[in-house]
Design a protein around this motif. Structure first.
Motif, PDB file in Angstrom:
ATOM      1  N   ILE A 209       1.929 -43.149   3.498  1.00 23.60           N
ATOM      2  CA  ILE A 209       2.258 -43.891   2.291  1.00 23.60           C
ATOM      3  C   ILE A 209       3.656 -44.472   2.457  1.00 23.60           C
TER       4      ILE A 209
ATOM      5  N   TYR B  81       5.693 -46.055  -2.786  1.00 28.80           N
ATOM      6  CA  TYR B  81       5.466 -44.849  -3.568  1.00 28.80           C
ATOM      7  C   TYR B  81       6.746 -44.151  -4.018  1.00 28.80           C
TER       8      TYR B  81
ATOM      9  N   CYS C 134      -1.358 -38.298   3.380  1.00 31.85           N
ATOM     10  CA  CYS C 134      -0.390 -39.012   2.543  1.00 31.85           C
ATOM     11  C   CYS C 134       0.880 -39.364   3.314  1.00 31.85           C
TER      12      CYS C 134
ATOM     13  N   TYR D 171       0.315 -37.088  -4.962  1.00 33.62           N
ATOM     14  CA  TYR D 171       1.341 -36.791  -3.958  1.00 33.62           C
ATOM     15  C   TYR D 171       2.637 -37.524  -4.284  1.00 33.62           C
TER      16      TYR D 171
ATOM     17  N   GLU E 195       1.640 -33.018   3.938  1.00 30.21           N
ATOM     18  CA  GLU E 195       1.142 -34.371   3.659  1.00 30.21           C
ATOM     19  C   GLU E 195      -0.374 -34.466   3.785  1.00 30.21           C
TER      20      GLU E 195
ATOM     21  N   LYS F 246      -3.389 -39.519  -3.473  1.00 30.93           N
ATOM     22  CA  LYS F 246      -2.153 -40.183  -3.051  1.00 30.93           C
ATOM     23  C   LYS F 246      -1.221 -40.437  -4.231  1.00 30.93           C
TER      24      LYS F 246
END
Length: 237
Positions: free
Chosen positions: A206, A211, A203, A42, A170, A39
């Motif tokens: 998120i 993020y 991901c 990403y 993702e 994550k």
């Protein structure tokens, strides 16, 4: 005798679900170790500007994933070794090591066998030779023999696991597998003696706020001078 513990060609031992989590625990790992690293990687990919070089976009996840995994594991006392251009990461007891590699479309598939996405060289053949030697040594008295390893390579007599990963937007598929053999024609590792299939890492959930910004230092750990620098920078904005 239960034959499932004997790795067979084209019939690897597969751990999935709770069995995969238990196998990770036996290795001193958790699913969170991989989930957190993926994550964070990403997020770095999302932070790339639109004008970033295409190779940077393509390789960023690979490098960032290794970086964040190592950062997390080094806090737990793990070590790393990049000799021979292998991104080896290992626990402090050095009982095994992990090598990261992108995989093909079959990563984490139960019906199909995955392969490394890219060609591998002689050093990977050496690693496979070592793994096979160690597998056989569990069932045969090989203490007086040595694996057929070229003298120029200094490879520890420990299992070398490959962390194969595949990205699809993702979604991230990751498995930890022991290589058994390499295809002599396409130079890819296509057979495995054991496969630990991790749950899919999504991901997409998120939070953009969480993020979209770089990691911020914990103010309680900053010195007075560092706090003053942050205040000055904030004022200039």
């Amino acid at each position: 005798m239960n034959l499932k513990f004997f790795p067979q060609k084209n019939n690897p031992i597969i751990y999935k679900g709770i069995e995969a989590i238990k196998k990770l625990e036996m290795l001193g790992l958790t699913f969170e170790d991989f989930d957190t690293a993926a994550k964070k990687a990403y997020r770095e990919c999302q932070d790339l500007p639109p004008y970033a070089y295409s190779l940077d976009k393509h390789n960023r996840f690979f490098y960032a994933f290794i970086k964040h995994f190592r950062a997390r594991m080094l806090e737990k006392g793990w070590k790393y070794n990049d000799k021979y251009n292998l991104n080896r990461t290992m626990p402090s007891n050095k009982k095994y090591t992990i090598i990261f590699s992108s995989g093909d479309k079959n990563v984490c598939s139960l019906e199909q066998t995955p392969a490394t996405k890219n060609k591998k060289g002689e050093i990977s053949k050496v690693i496979i030779t070592m793994n096979n030697y160690l597998q056989l040594s569990f069932y045969e008295d090989l203490r007086k023999t040595s694996p057929d390893i070229p003298e120029r390579y200094d490879i520890a007599k420990i299992p070398h696991w490959f962390c194969l990963f595949k990205r699809a937007g993702e979604k991230n598929q990751i498995e930890l597998s022991l290589p058994l053999s390499m295809n002599n024609k396409n130079k890819k590792i296509e057979e495995w003696s054991e496969r630990i299939i991790l749950p899919e890492i999504d991901c997409g959930n998120i939070g953009s706020e969480q993020y979209s910004k770089p990691d911020q230092p914990d103010p309680s750990n900053l010195s007075t001078a560092d706090k003053e620098k942050i205040i000055n920078i904030t004022k200039k904005k």
